[in-house]
Design an enzyme around this catalytic site. Structure first.
Site, PDB file in Angstrom:
ATOM      1  N   HIS A   1      -2.794  -5.568  -6.108  1.00 40.05           N
ATOM      2  CA  HIS A   1      -3.016  -6.779  -5.320  1.00 40.05           C
ATOM      3  C   HIS A   1      -4.504  -7.132  -5.289  1.00 40.05           C
ATOM      4  CE1 HIS A   1      -3.304  -3.334  -2.509  1.00 40.05           C
ATOM      5  NE2 HIS A   1      -4.258  -4.037  -1.938  1.00 40.05           N
TER       6      HIS A   1
ATOM      7  N   CYS B   1     -14.540  -5.008   3.655  1.00 45.42           N
ATOM      8  CA  CYS B   1     -13.575  -5.115   2.571  1.00 45.42           C
ATOM      9  C   CYS B   1     -12.249  -5.584   3.159  1.00 45.42           C
ATOM     10  CB  CYS B   1     -13.408  -3.799   1.818  1.00 45.42           C
ATOM     11  SG  CYS B   1     -13.136  -2.360   2.856  1.00 45.42           S
TER      12      CYS B   1
ATOM     13  N   GLU C   1     -15.089  -9.347  11.354  1.00 43.63           N
ATOM     14  CA  GLU C   1     -15.272  -7.927  11.645  1.00 43.63           C
ATOM     15  C   GLU C   1     -16.622  -7.618  12.261  1.00 43.63           C
ATOM     16  OE1 GLU C   1     -14.493  -5.239   8.472  1.00 43.63           O
ATOM     17  OE2 GLU C   1     -12.432  -5.925   8.182  1.00 43.63           O
TER      18      GLU C   1
ATOM     19  N   HIS D   1      -8.531  -8.330   2.129  1.00 41.53           N
ATOM     20  CA  HIS D   1      -7.633  -9.011   1.193  1.00 41.53           C
ATOM     21  C   HIS D   1      -7.606 -10.503   1.498  1.00 41.53           C
ATOM     22  CE1 HIS D   1      -6.083  -4.922   2.113  1.00 41.53           C
ATOM     23  NE2 HIS D   1      -6.036  -4.836   0.793  1.00 41.53           N
TER      24      HIS D   1
ATOM     25  N   HIS E   1       0.805  -1.218   0.000  1.00 46.53           N
ATOM     26  CA  HIS E   1       0.000   0.000   0.000  1.00 46.53           C
ATOM     27  C   HIS E   1       0.839   1.270   0.000  1.00 46.53           C
ATOM     28  CE1 HIS E   1      -3.064  -2.915   1.350  1.00 46.53           C
ATOM     29  NE2 HIS E   1      -3.914  -2.094   0.788  1.00 46.53           N
TER      30      HIS E   1
ATOM     31  N   TRP F   1     -12.267   4.441  -1.843  1.00 50.66           N
ATOM     32  CA  TRP F   1     -12.696   3.448  -2.824  1.00 50.66           C
ATOM     33  C   TRP F   1     -14.197   3.181  -2.807  1.00 50.66           C
ATOM     34  CZ3 TRP F   1      -9.805   2.436   1.563  1.00 50.66           C
ATOM     35  CH2 TRP F   1     -10.439   1.707   2.566  1.00 50.66           C
TER      36      TRP F   1
ATOM     37  N   GLU G   1      -4.272   2.584  -2.714  1.00 45.65           N
ATOM     38  CA  GLU G   1      -5.018   1.357  -2.992  1.00 45.65           C
ATOM     39  C   GLU G   1      -4.921   1.050  -4.476  1.00 45.65           C
ATOM     40  OE1 GLU G   1      -6.088  -0.770  -1.101  1.00 45.65           O
ATOM     41  OE2 GLU G   1      -6.896   0.062   0.756  1.00 45.65           O
TER      42      GLU G   1
ATOM     43  N   GLU H   1      -5.791  -1.902  -6.435  1.00 43.62           N
ATOM     44  CA  GLU H   1      -6.471  -3.161  -6.155  1.00 43.62           C
ATOM     45  C   GLU H   1      -7.220  -3.728  -7.360  1.00 43.62           C
ATOM     46  OE1 GLU H   1      -7.120  -3.118  -1.396  1.00 43.62           O
ATOM     47  OE2 GLU H   1      -8.826  -2.465  -2.586  1.00 43.62           O
TER      48      GLU H   1
ATOM     49  N   TYR I   1      -8.834  -0.510  -9.585  1.00 47.90           N
ATOM     50  CA  TYR I   1      -8.733   0.923  -9.343  1.00 47.90           C
ATOM     51  C   TYR I   1      -7.412   1.295  -8.687  1.00 47.90           C
ATOM     52  CZ  TYR I   1     -10.533  -0.753  -4.837  1.00 47.90           C
ATOM     53  OH  TYR I   1     -10.731  -1.456  -3.675  1.00 47.90           O
TER      54      TYR I   1
END
Length: 202
Positions: free
Chosen positions: A53, A88, A108, A90, A46, A180, A135, A137, A124
């Site tokens: 990624h 959101c 979460e 990874h 990042h 994002w 970001e 991604e 993006y």
């Protein structure tokens, strides 16, 4: 080309999360077509200009078609205290995005999505002016239903809210959201409309 330090432990090929002793979290680097090309440590991926990624974004709705938002905890290193979509994150290297989305939503928010479905992908590049992080991604989108009230982990989530499309527009105009958010929401809208119906306003 992306490189990975030999001193960093990798997740196993089945996507199992590394233990605390195995140290930094690794992300899956991809090319412009979403094909895996390597791994990188999460923070390093990042840092500007960012390394492309794999990521995922989840949009969950209640039975009335309201979207579950979360406000990111103030302790988050990236985009703390801002509102964003339901969840959101990874996938770990080797972990399927669908499995990662379901896993992380439960971690979460304490909820298990119902009827979770793929909603396409979006690529993006969004810098975060506050932190200087970027970001880059290739994001896998998912939509689904939530049938129980969230029980958020306070280290991850500061607040939650269910909003209609109209309420979201008002909130988005008045409060900070993740860089994002609108990109992933707009990309997921066709699947959201299919899930919530034409009267939902999405």
């Amino acid at each position: 080309m992306p490189t990975t330090s030999a001193t960093v432990a990798h997740s196993s090929s089945n996507g199992v999360r590394p233990t605390e002793a195995e140290a930094p979290i690794m992300l899956e680097l991809v090319d412009e077509d979403g094909v895996t090309i390597g791994t990188a440590e999460k923070l390093a991926a990042h840092q500007a200009p960012g390394q492309l990624h794999r990521a995922f974004s989840v949009f969950l709705f209640d039975e009335t078609g309201r979207l579950l938002l979360q406000r990111r905890a103030l302790g988050k290193y990236h985009s703390p205290g801002v509102w964003s979509n339901t969840c959101c994150g990874h996938p770990y290297p080797g972990e399927a995005p669908f499995a990662a989305a379901a896993r992380r939503t439960f971690e979460e928010l304490g909820v298990s999505p119902s009827l979770l479905a793929e909603a396409g992908t979006v690529r993006y590049n969004h810098p975060d002016p506050a932190s200087g992080l970027v970001e880059q991604e290739f994001n896998h989108l998912f939509v689904g239903l939530v049938q129980t009230g969230p029980r958020p982990d306070p280290e991850e989530v500061g607040e939650t809210a269910f909003v209609t499309a109209a309420e979201l527009a008002e909130r988005h105009a008045a409060a900070p959201f993740s860089a994002w958010f609108m990109t992933v929401l707009d990309a997921a809208r066709p699947a959201i409309r299919e899930l919530t119906g034409p009267s939902g306003g999405w």
